[in-house]
Write an enzyme that holds these catalytic residues in place. Structure first.
Site, PDB file in Angstrom:
ATOM      1  N   ILE A  19       0.831  -1.205   0.000  1.00  0.00           N
ATOM      2  CA  ILE A  19       0.000   0.000   0.000  1.00  0.00           C
ATOM      3  C   ILE A  19       0.867   1.258   0.000  1.00  0.00           C
ATOM      4  O   ILE A  19       0.574   2.232  -0.698  1.00  0.00           O
ATOM      5  CB  ILE A  19      -0.950  -0.003   1.212  1.00  0.00           C
ATOM      6  CG1 ILE A  19      -1.987  -1.130   1.070  1.00  0.00           C
ATOM      7  CG2 ILE A  19      -1.664   1.339   1.351  1.00  0.00           C
ATOM      8  CD1 ILE A  19      -2.862  -1.320   2.294  1.00  0.00           C
ATOM      9  N   ASP A  68      13.413   4.208  11.586  1.00  0.00           N
ATOM     10  CA  ASP A  68      12.370   3.539  12.359  1.00  0.00           C
ATOM     11  C   ASP A  68      11.546   4.625  13.038  1.00  0.00           C
ATOM     12  O   ASP A  68      12.009   5.262  13.991  1.00  0.00           O
ATOM     13  CB  ASP A  68      13.019   2.619  13.399  1.00  0.00           C
ATOM     14  CG  ASP A  68      12.001   1.820  14.202  1.00  0.00           C
ATOM     15  OD1 ASP A  68      10.798   2.167  14.168  1.00  0.00           O
ATOM     16  OD2 ASP A  68      12.407   0.857  14.874  1.00  0.00           O
ATOM     17  N   ASN A 101       1.678   5.201   7.071  1.00  0.00           N
ATOM     18  CA  ASN A 101       1.335   3.888   6.524  1.00  0.00           C
ATOM     19  C   ASN A 101       2.073   2.737   7.199  1.00  0.00           C
ATOM     20  O   ASN A 101       1.549   1.622   7.262  1.00  0.00           O
ATOM     21  CB  ASN A 101       1.640   3.873   5.024  1.00  0.00           C
ATOM     22  CG  ASN A 101       1.552   2.482   4.440  1.00  0.00           C
ATOM     23  OD1 ASN A 101       0.473   1.918   4.293  1.00  0.00           O
ATOM     24  ND2 ASN A 101       2.703   1.895   4.121  1.00  0.00           N
ATOM     25  N   SER A 152      -5.503   3.095   8.746  1.00  0.00           N
ATOM     26  CA  SER A 152      -6.093   2.269   9.790  1.00  0.00           C
ATOM     27  C   SER A 152      -6.471   0.925   9.183  1.00  0.00           C
ATOM     28  O   SER A 152      -5.798   0.416   8.290  1.00  0.00           O
ATOM     29  CB  SER A 152      -7.299   2.983  10.415  1.00  0.00           C
ATOM     30  OG  SER A 152      -7.844   2.199  11.463  1.00  0.00           O
ATOM     31  N   SER A 153      -7.557   0.342   9.631  1.00  0.00           N
ATOM     32  CA  SER A 153      -8.001  -0.962   9.140  1.00  0.00           C
ATOM     33  C   SER A 153      -9.431  -1.200   9.623  1.00  0.00           C
ATOM     34  O   SER A 153      -9.829  -0.685  10.678  1.00  0.00           O
ATOM     35  CB  SER A 153      -7.091  -2.072   9.683  1.00  0.00           C
ATOM     36  OG  SER A 153      -7.658  -3.351   9.481  1.00  0.00           O
ATOM     37  N   TYR A 166      -3.568  -5.991  17.252  1.00  0.00           N
ATOM     38  CA  TYR A 166      -3.580  -5.228  16.000  1.00  0.00           C
ATOM     39  C   TYR A 166      -4.825  -4.355  15.901  1.00  0.00           C
ATOM     40  O   TYR A 166      -4.732  -3.159  15.590  1.00  0.00           O
ATOM     41  CB  TYR A 166      -3.505  -6.186  14.814  1.00  0.00           C
ATOM     42  CG  TYR A 166      -3.549  -5.498  13.470  1.00  0.00           C
ATOM     43  CD1 TYR A 166      -2.456  -4.786  13.004  1.00  0.00           C
ATOM     44  CD2 TYR A 166      -4.681  -5.580  12.655  1.00  0.00           C
ATOM     45  CE1 TYR A 166      -2.495  -4.152  11.767  1.00  0.00           C
ATOM     46  CE2 TYR A 166      -4.718  -4.957  11.419  1.00  0.00           C
ATOM     47  CZ  TYR A 166      -3.628  -4.242  10.980  1.00  0.00           C
ATOM     48  OH  TYR A 166      -3.670  -3.608   9.756  1.00  0.00           O
ATOM     49  N   LYS A 170      -5.111  -0.106  15.744  1.00  0.00           N
ATOM     50  CA  LYS A 170      -5.769   0.661  14.681  1.00  0.00           C
ATOM     51  C   LYS A 170      -6.901   1.524  15.229  1.00  0.00           C
ATOM     52  O   LYS A 170      -7.172   2.619  14.712  1.00  0.00           O
ATOM     53  CB  LYS A 170      -6.270  -0.289  13.590  1.00  0.00           C
ATOM     54  CG  LYS A 170      -5.138  -0.940  12.793  1.00  0.00           C
ATOM     55  CD  LYS A 170      -4.205   0.093  12.188  1.00  0.00           C
ATOM     56  CE  LYS A 170      -3.133  -0.513  11.305  1.00  0.00           C
ATOM     57  NZ  LYS A 170      -2.247   0.510  10.718  1.00  0.00           N
ATOM     58  N   VAL A 198      -6.548  -6.801   1.501  1.00  0.00           N
ATOM     59  CA  VAL A 198      -5.793  -6.223   0.395  1.00  0.00           C
ATOM     60  C   VAL A 198      -4.776  -7.249  -0.082  1.00  0.00           C
ATOM     61  O   VAL A 198      -4.167  -7.953   0.730  1.00  0.00           O
ATOM     62  CB  VAL A 198      -5.066  -4.933   0.828  1.00  0.00           C
ATOM     63  CG1 VAL A 198      -4.299  -4.317  -0.347  1.00  0.00           C
ATOM     64  CG2 VAL A 198      -6.061  -3.919   1.399  1.00  0.00           C
TER      65      VAL A 198
END
Length: 282
Positions: A19, A68, A101, A152-153, A166, A170, A198
């Site tokens: 992405i 990082d 991202n 995000s997700s 996870y 998000k 994705v």
């Protein structure tokens, strides 16, 4: 070709592949100069190749930077690279767009979650974006023309099994999106997008248990039904493996690119659909 972002500078974290690379290309195609951030030495060649291709194809200037973002030093290194490459004659620097991202996913059931799974996920997915925005804030535009987009997700809201850590990370980035939209209102809009499944290695690495659990969601997602006339025969066959058509990285990038345009200036503090309708917020 129209280049509505010509003269602007974007930082894209985690831009070596997937992405992030697709977002970088979308912005470059609109004339935007770029800082292409990646984390590990193993991604150096990928990011360098991406940079060369974008520079040649779209006549932009892009600079790969290894850092990082989940450390105090990482975002400072990104800003230093931006100053070195993109400062104006008077020494000033403006960072117009930030795409948060970079992220990791460590999925497991409650009994198996390790403290390190939590701390490392939140360090990269939550602390990293905060530190990057903190470092970049003095260089944001003063006329509300800036754009921050956080990746995000759907996992922030769907309660998928194995995603305590996870999904929580998000949800945190979505909460920060709303706060930043108020704190940074004189500088930029701040929005998030929430991809679902994705294409790529991250989704392919999910457990069978997870894939079984998400099957019902996929079947009820309006745009995940593959059509041979639109997507081709190969896509229809591939969709059988995943119970539906996975998003292309360019489709996520298209939503992000839309939010970075001048026309999106009246949209802030939102989580914008980038999941084919898997999650319909109100």
């Amino acid at each position: 070709m129209s280049q509505p972002l010509k003269g602007k500078l974007a930082i894209v974290s985690g831009s070596s592949r997937g992405i992030g690379a697709a977002i970088a290309e979308n912005l470059a195609s609109k004339g935007c100069d770029l800082i292409l951030n990646y984390t590990t030495p193993s991604s150096a060649s990928l990011t360098s190749e991406l940079s060369d291709r974008l520079n040649k194809t779209y006549s932009v200037s892009s600079v790969p930077v290894q850092a990082d973002i989940g450390t105090l030093e990482g975002p400072q290194a990104i800003i230093a690279a931006a100053k070195s490459a993109f400062s104006k004659f008077d020494g000033s620097l403006q960072i117009d767009i930030i795409i948060n991202n970079a992220g990791i996913a460590r999925n497991d059931m409650i009994p198996n979650v390790k403290v390190d799974d939590f701390t490392e996920t939140y360090r990269v997915n939550v602390l990293g974006p905060l530190l990057l925005v903190q470092a970049a804030q003095p260089y944001l535009p003063k006329d509300r023309s800036g754009r921050i987009v956080n990746i995000s997700s759907v996992s922030s809201s769907t309660g998928f099994v194995g995603q305590s850590v996870y999904g929580g990370s998000k949800a945190a980035i979505e909460a920060m999106t709303r706060t930043w939209s108020r704190e940074l209102a004189e500088n930029c809009t701040v929005n998030a997008v929430n991809p679902g499944p994705v294409e790529g290695p991250m989704y392919a690495s999910n457990s069978e248990e997870f894939l079984e659990g998400i099957e019902g969601w996929i079947k009820h997602t309006p745009l995940m039904k593959a059509r041979e006339d639109l997507h081709g025969k190969e896509a229809v066959e591939e969709a059988k493996q995943w119970h539906g058509r996975l998003a292309k990285t360019g489709e996520i990038a298209g939503v992000v690119g839309m939010l970075c345009g001048e026309e999106a200036g009246w949209c802030t503090g939102q989580v914008v659909c980038a999941n084919g309708g898997m999650l319909m917020l109100h």
